[in-house]
Design a protein around this motif. Structure first.
Motif, PDB file in Angstrom:
ATOM      1  N   SER A  10     -17.475 -41.547  -6.080  1.00  0.00           N
ATOM      2  CA  SER A  10     -17.231 -39.872  -6.396  1.00  0.00           C
ATOM      3  C   SER A  10     -17.203 -39.372  -4.099  1.00  0.00           C
ATOM      4  CB  SER A  10     -17.896 -38.828  -6.410  1.00  0.00           C
ATOM      5  OG  SER A  10     -17.571 -37.522  -6.387  1.00  0.00           O
ATOM      6  N   LEU A  11     -18.478 -39.472  -3.640  1.00  0.00           N
ATOM      7  CA  LEU A  11     -18.366 -39.047  -1.919  1.00  0.00           C
ATOM      8  C   LEU A  11     -17.778 -39.613  -1.484  1.00  0.00           C
ATOM      9  CD1 LEU A  11     -20.388 -37.388  -0.125  1.00  0.00           C
ATOM     10  CD2 LEU A  11     -21.591 -39.464  -0.154  1.00  0.00           C
ATOM     11  N   LEU A  12     -17.104 -41.184  -1.245  1.00  0.00           N
ATOM     12  CA  LEU A  12     -16.257 -41.947  -0.976  1.00  0.00           C
ATOM     13  C   LEU A  12     -15.279 -42.018  -0.561  1.00  0.00           C
ATOM     14  CD1 LEU A  12     -18.938 -45.215  -0.161  1.00  0.00           C
ATOM     15  CD2 LEU A  12     -18.931 -43.178   1.470  1.00  0.00           C
ATOM     16  N   GLY A  13     -15.254 -41.652  -2.026  1.00  0.00           N
ATOM     17  CA  GLY A  13     -13.451 -41.341  -3.180  1.00  0.00           C
ATOM     18  C   GLY A  13     -13.091 -42.703  -2.640  1.00  0.00           C
ATOM     19  N   PRO A  14     -11.798 -43.427  -3.191  1.00  0.00           N
ATOM     20  CA  PRO A  14     -11.394 -44.864  -3.978  1.00  0.00           C
ATOM     21  C   PRO A  14     -10.921 -45.514  -3.025  1.00  0.00           C
ATOM     22  CG  PRO A  14      -9.883 -42.984  -4.543  1.00  0.00           C
ATOM     23  CD  PRO A  14     -10.966 -42.366  -3.959  1.00  0.00           C
ATOM     24  N   ALA A  15     -10.087 -44.475  -1.741  1.00  0.00           N
ATOM     25  CA  ALA A  15      -9.118 -45.972  -0.705  1.00  0.00           C
ATOM     26  C   ALA A  15     -10.268 -45.976  -0.001  1.00  0.00           C
ATOM     27  CB  ALA A  15      -8.666 -44.680  -0.734  1.00  0.00           C
ATOM     28  N   LEU A  16     -11.559 -45.701   0.637  1.00  0.00           N
ATOM     29  CA  LEU A  16     -12.480 -45.955   1.628  1.00  0.00           C
ATOM     30  C   LEU A  16     -12.757 -47.171   1.259  1.00  0.00           C
ATOM     31  CD1 LEU A  16     -12.881 -45.266   4.757  1.00  0.00           C
ATOM     32  CD2 LEU A  16     -15.420 -44.092   3.789  1.00  0.00           C
ATOM     33  N   PRO A  17     -13.657 -47.519   0.106  1.00  0.00           N
ATOM     34  CA  PRO A  17     -14.418 -48.331  -0.009  1.00  0.00           C
ATOM     35  C   PRO A  17     -13.370 -49.525  -0.101  1.00  0.00           C
ATOM     36  CG  PRO A  17     -15.505 -46.618  -1.192  1.00  0.00           C
ATOM     37  CD  PRO A  17     -14.123 -46.465  -0.501  1.00  0.00           C
ATOM     38  N   VAL A  18     -12.446 -49.925  -0.905  1.00  0.00           N
ATOM     39  CA  VAL A  18     -11.545 -50.292  -0.593  1.00  0.00           C
ATOM     40  C   VAL A  18     -10.729 -51.628   0.598  1.00  0.00           C
ATOM     41  CG1 VAL A  18      -9.480 -51.349  -1.770  1.00  0.00           C
ATOM     42  CG2 VAL A  18     -10.278 -49.912  -3.241  1.00  0.00           C
ATOM     43  N   LEU A  19     -10.440 -50.094   1.511  1.00  0.00           N
ATOM     44  CA  LEU A  19      -9.894 -50.318   3.203  1.00  0.00           C
ATOM     45  C   LEU A  19     -10.941 -50.524   3.675  1.00  0.00           C
ATOM     46  CD1 LEU A  19      -8.283 -47.393   3.665  1.00  0.00           C
ATOM     47  CD2 LEU A  19      -7.241 -48.903   3.203  1.00  0.00           C
ATOM     48  N   SER A  20     -12.421 -50.227   3.446  1.00  0.00           N
ATOM     49  CA  SER A  20     -13.702 -51.555   4.742  1.00  0.00           C
ATOM     50  C   SER A  20     -13.768 -52.785   3.404  1.00  0.00           C
ATOM     51  CB  SER A  20     -15.121 -50.750   4.307  1.00  0.00           C
ATOM     52  OG  SER A  20     -15.439 -49.948   3.096  1.00  0.00           O
ATOM     53  N   PHE A  21     -13.915 -52.975   2.636  1.00  0.00           N
ATOM     54  CA  PHE A  21     -13.792 -54.248   1.844  1.00  0.00           C
ATOM     55  C   PHE A  21     -12.907 -54.941   2.884  1.00  0.00           C
ATOM     56  CE2 PHE A  21     -13.444 -58.091  -0.870  1.00  0.00           C
ATOM     57  CZ  PHE A  21     -14.807 -58.180  -0.673  1.00  0.00           C
ATOM     58  N   LEU A  22     -12.031 -54.485   2.636  1.00  0.00           N
ATOM     59  CA  LEU A  22     -10.603 -55.772   3.373  1.00  0.00           C
ATOM     60  C   LEU A  22     -10.333 -55.889   4.330  1.00  0.00           C
ATOM     61  CD1 LEU A  22      -7.659 -54.706   0.593  1.00  0.00           C
ATOM     62  CD2 LEU A  22      -9.103 -56.779   0.258  1.00  0.00           C
ATOM     63  N   GLY A  23     -10.781 -54.597   5.105  1.00  0.00           N
ATOM     64  CA  GLY A  23     -10.457 -54.974   6.754  1.00  0.00           C
ATOM     65  C   GLY A  23     -12.113 -55.134   7.171  1.00  0.00           C
ATOM     66  N   LEU A  25     -13.337 -58.244   5.250  1.00  0.00           N
ATOM     67  CA  LEU A  25     -12.764 -59.770   4.942  1.00  0.00           C
ATOM     68  C   LEU A  25     -12.391 -60.902   5.981  1.00  0.00           C
ATOM     69  CD1 LEU A  25     -13.042 -62.053   2.326  1.00  0.00           C
ATOM     70  CD2 LEU A  25     -11.147 -60.511   1.636  1.00  0.00           C
ATOM     71  N   PRO A  26     -11.270 -60.490   7.004  1.00  0.00           N
ATOM     72  CA  PRO A  26     -11.035 -61.417   7.813  1.00  0.00           C
ATOM     73  C   PRO A  26     -12.134 -61.723   8.644  1.00  0.00           C
ATOM     74  CG  PRO A  26      -9.342 -59.736   7.277  1.00  0.00           C
ATOM     75  CD  PRO A  26     -10.955 -59.205   6.954  1.00  0.00           C
ATOM     76  N   THR A  27     -13.128 -60.857   9.392  1.00  0.00           N
ATOM     77  CA  THR A  27     -14.537 -61.359   9.299  1.00  0.00           C
ATOM     78  C   THR A  27     -15.476 -62.157   9.426  1.00  0.00           C
ATOM     79  OG1 THR A  27     -14.176 -58.979  10.955  1.00  0.00           O
ATOM     80  CG2 THR A  27     -15.993 -60.503  11.330  1.00  0.00           C
ATOM     81  N   ALA A  28     -15.593 -62.513   8.246  1.00  0.00           N
ATOM     82  CA  ALA A  28     -15.895 -63.294   7.305  1.00  0.00           C
ATOM     83  C   ALA A  28     -14.826 -64.562   6.985  1.00  0.00           C
ATOM     84  CB  ALA A  28     -16.153 -63.122   5.665  1.00  0.00           C
ATOM     85  N   MET A  29     -13.967 -64.737   7.045  1.00  0.00           N
ATOM     86  CA  MET A  29     -13.090 -65.910   6.892  1.00  0.00           C
ATOM     87  C   MET A  29     -12.899 -66.862   8.230  1.00  0.00           C
ATOM     88  SD  MET A  29      -9.954 -64.620   4.864  1.00  0.00           S
ATOM     89  CE  MET A  29      -9.303 -65.601   5.004  1.00  0.00           C
ATOM     90  N   GLY A 150     -24.367 -52.939   1.627  1.00  0.00           N
ATOM     91  CA  GLY A 150     -24.822 -53.815   1.210  1.00  0.00           C
ATOM     92  C   GLY A 150     -23.794 -54.875   0.990  1.00  0.00           C
ATOM     93  N   THR A 151     -24.022 -54.412  -0.066  1.00  0.00           N
ATOM     94  CA  THR A 151     -23.179 -55.230  -1.315  1.00  0.00           C
ATOM     95  C   THR A 151     -21.784 -55.735  -0.333  1.00  0.00           C
ATOM     96  OG1 THR A 151     -24.460 -54.423  -2.885  1.00  0.00           O
ATOM     97  CG2 THR A 151     -22.659 -55.978  -3.674  1.00  0.00           C
ATOM     98  N   LEU A 152     -21.309 -54.484  -0.033  1.00  0.00           N
ATOM     99  CA  LEU A 152     -19.560 -54.824  -0.098  1.00  0.00           C
ATOM    100  C   LEU A 152     -19.324 -56.390   1.465  1.00  0.00           C
ATOM    101  CD1 LEU A 152     -18.147 -51.720   0.637  1.00  0.00           C
ATOM    102  CD2 LEU A 152     -17.731 -52.813  -1.396  1.00  0.00           C
ATOM    103  N   ASP A 153     -20.394 -56.173   2.351  1.00  0.00           N
ATOM    104  CA  ASP A 153     -21.055 -57.591   3.073  1.00  0.00           C
ATOM    105  C   ASP A 153     -21.198 -58.654   3.093  1.00  0.00           C
ATOM    106  OD1 ASP A 153     -20.066 -55.996   5.705  1.00  0.00           O
ATOM    107  OD2 ASP A 153     -22.001 -55.550   5.698  1.00  0.00           O
ATOM    108  N   GLU A 154     -22.766 -58.839   1.782  1.00  0.00           N
ATOM    109  CA  GLU A 154     -22.072 -59.565   0.863  1.00  0.00           C
ATOM    110  C   GLU A 154     -20.652 -60.834   0.344  1.00  0.00           C
ATOM    111  OE1 GLU A 154     -25.166 -61.625   0.937  1.00  0.00           O
ATOM    112  OE2 GLU A 154     -26.628 -60.268   2.014  1.00  0.00           O
ATOM    113  N   VAL A 155     -20.644 -60.228  -0.691  1.00  0.00           N
ATOM    114  CA  VAL A 155     -18.870 -60.174  -1.513  1.00  0.00           C
ATOM    115  C   VAL A 155     -18.434 -60.996  -0.122  1.00  0.00           C
ATOM    116  CG1 VAL A 155     -17.019 -59.342  -2.816  1.00  0.00           C
ATOM    117  CG2 VAL A 155     -20.147 -58.544  -3.575  1.00  0.00           C
ATOM    118  N   SER A 156     -18.087 -60.330   0.627  1.00  0.00           N
ATOM    119  CA  SER A 156     -17.245 -61.349   1.635  1.00  0.00           C
ATOM    120  C   SER A 156     -17.656 -62.046   1.746  1.00  0.00           C
ATOM    121  CB  SER A 156     -16.978 -59.468   2.527  1.00  0.00           C
ATOM    122  OG  SER A 156     -18.103 -59.525   4.243  1.00  0.00           O
ATOM    123  N   PHE A 157     -18.410 -61.631   2.305  1.00  0.00           N
ATOM    124  CA  PHE A 157     -18.898 -63.454   3.321  1.00  0.00           C
ATOM    125  C   PHE A 157     -19.711 -64.300   2.199  1.00  0.00           C
ATOM    126  CE2 PHE A 157     -19.857 -60.856   6.808  1.00  0.00           C
ATOM    127  CZ  PHE A 157     -19.302 -61.517   8.237  1.00  0.00           C
TER     128      PHE A 157
END
Length: 419
Positions: A10-23, A25-29, A150-157
């Motif tokens: 609720s604090l971050l909003g729905p879009a920010l976590p999605v954008l930051s995760f997808l953004g 992900l390419p670094t992890a690839m 941190g979880t977003l990082d782990e999932v991306s990597f």
């Protein structure tokens, strides 16, 4: 815990976590993707290693510089420029590799691809913490935000290398990198332009004495926390080398990625659960417990000699990774001045990348010459170094506003905590 994460979303909003995760992900690839790409197009593992090392070196050196620029000028401009530049650099690396360009061109392009990584992971942490602090969140809520990041990082990597492997199997490693380039151009731009970019205010290039002091003053513990992240990266690199050597020796080299993924999944799950820890467990206690876990859970690596045993030991070891990473990020957030937070977060991420690259190169050579246990011994040694730091470094900084740490690592209570 579920309520805590509902409040976080609720604090971050729905879009920010999605954008930051997808953004991110390419670094992890790109790290694995660049190695596979150059290995396939050049036919040389040595050239592929040079390209992968150059990419890691570029990210390690330039990451903190971009973080400092974001602190001083705001996130929007630096992230936007870096995202587009990185997309172009990765695409250029793919085209050069497919065109059989010489090593003298491939290595600088890989270095440029690493140097232009937009550091979305560290900057997303900085932005999310700023949103939480601006909303008056307490230290527990900020800890939940960092656990979520941190979880977003782990999932991306975990997901990033898997996508590269899938693309390499079905088509070509270059296809994965071109896809990563396009994804970063779109989602990196969206992350840069998202309204929350204003949440982390720019400090500006202050020329006053107070501003200059704020820019330069860091406690010794901030540097120790950077060292522990280099050691954590060394654990990753040495473990990766040992896993690769052992699975190859057991006649199942394709299992290496799956074993590493299992560790990442466990780490992500435990990282999410940190929000359930009671507030009375201070950060210093968490840091020491996490490093003790790193040592105890890595020791069985020295004796593992079967694929089943490797899966079991590595998966369980993953349970100590996220608590250590998330706790170090939380300690850093409460230790460094707010005006240097993006730079500090980028330093931590760069430390992991640099430590992993160096340990992978060293441990890979050791494993090739003496077997997987020697690589795993490097991982155990790095874990012991993390533990030694956690017991010798004091993270308190007297007079620190905004959630300063007491000597036991817990936030002060009462009016001091609310201030």
């Amino acid at each position: 815990m579920l309520r805590t994460y509902r409040d976080t979303l609720s604090l971050l909003g729905p879009a920010l976590p999605v954008l930051s995760f997808l953004g991110r992900l390419p670094t992890a690839m790109c790290q694995l993707g660049s190695v596979l790409l150059v290995a396939e197009t050049s036919g040389s593992l040595a050239t592929a290693g040079l390209a992968g090392g150059a990419l890691a070196a570029g990210q390690t050196v330039a990451g903190p510089l971009l973080g400092r620029l974001a602190d001083r000028r705001g996130q929007r401009g630096p992230v936007l420029v870096a995202s587009l530049a990185n997309a172009v650099a990765v695409a250029a690396l793919v085209l050069a590799a497919v065109a059989d360009a010489p090593t003298a061109l491939l290595v600088p392009l890989a270095l440029l691809a690493g140097a232009t990584v937009p550091q979305i992971g560290p900057l997303a942490r900085t932005r999310s913490v700023a949103l939480a602090r601006r909303a008056g969140a307490d230290d527990r809520a900020v800890g939940a935000v960092l656990s979520f990041e941190g979880t977003l990082d782990e999932v991306s990597f975990v997901l990033g290398p898997a996508l590269v492997g899938l693309a390499a199997a079905l088509a070509h490693p270059g296809a994965a990198l071109l896809g990563a380039s396009l994804l970063l151009a779109v989602c990196g731009t969206a992350f840069a332009l998202h309204p929350t970019a204003r949440a982390a205010p720019a400090t500006g290039a202050s020329t006053t004495l107070t501003g200059a002091a704020e820019r330069t003053r860091l406690p010794a513990s901030a540097y120790a926390l950077r060292v522990t992240m280099v050691l954590q990266g060394a654990m990753f690199g040495a473990s990766q080398a040992g896993i690769t050597a052992l699975t190859a020796g057991l006649g199942a080299p394709a299992q290496a990625g799956l074993v590493y993924a299992a560790m990442g999944v466990m780490s992500a799950a435990v990282g999410l659960s940190l929000a359930a820890l009671p507030a009375r467990i201070g950060l210093t206690l968490r840091w020491r417990a996490a490093t003790a876990g790193l040592v105890m859970l890595s020791l069985p690596l020295l004796a593992v000699d079967s694929l089943v045993g490797l899966y079991a030991v590595v998966t369980v070891l993953g349970a100590a990774y996220a608590p250590h990473l998330i706790t170090v990020f939380a300690l850093t957030e409460r230790t460094v001045p707010a005006g240097r937070l993006a730079e500090a977060m980028a330093f931590l991420t760069s430390g992991v990348v640099g430590g992993q690259a160096l340990a992978l190169a060293l441990s890979g050579r050791l494993a090739e010459q003496h077997g997987a246990p020697t690589a795993f011994a490097v991982a155990v040694g790095a874990a012991a170094g993390c533990a030694a730091l956690s017991w010798t470094v004091r993270t308190a900084r007297p007079g620190k506003p905004r959630g300063a740490l007491t000597p036991d690592g817990a936030a002060p209570s009462g009016s001091a905590a609310r201030a």
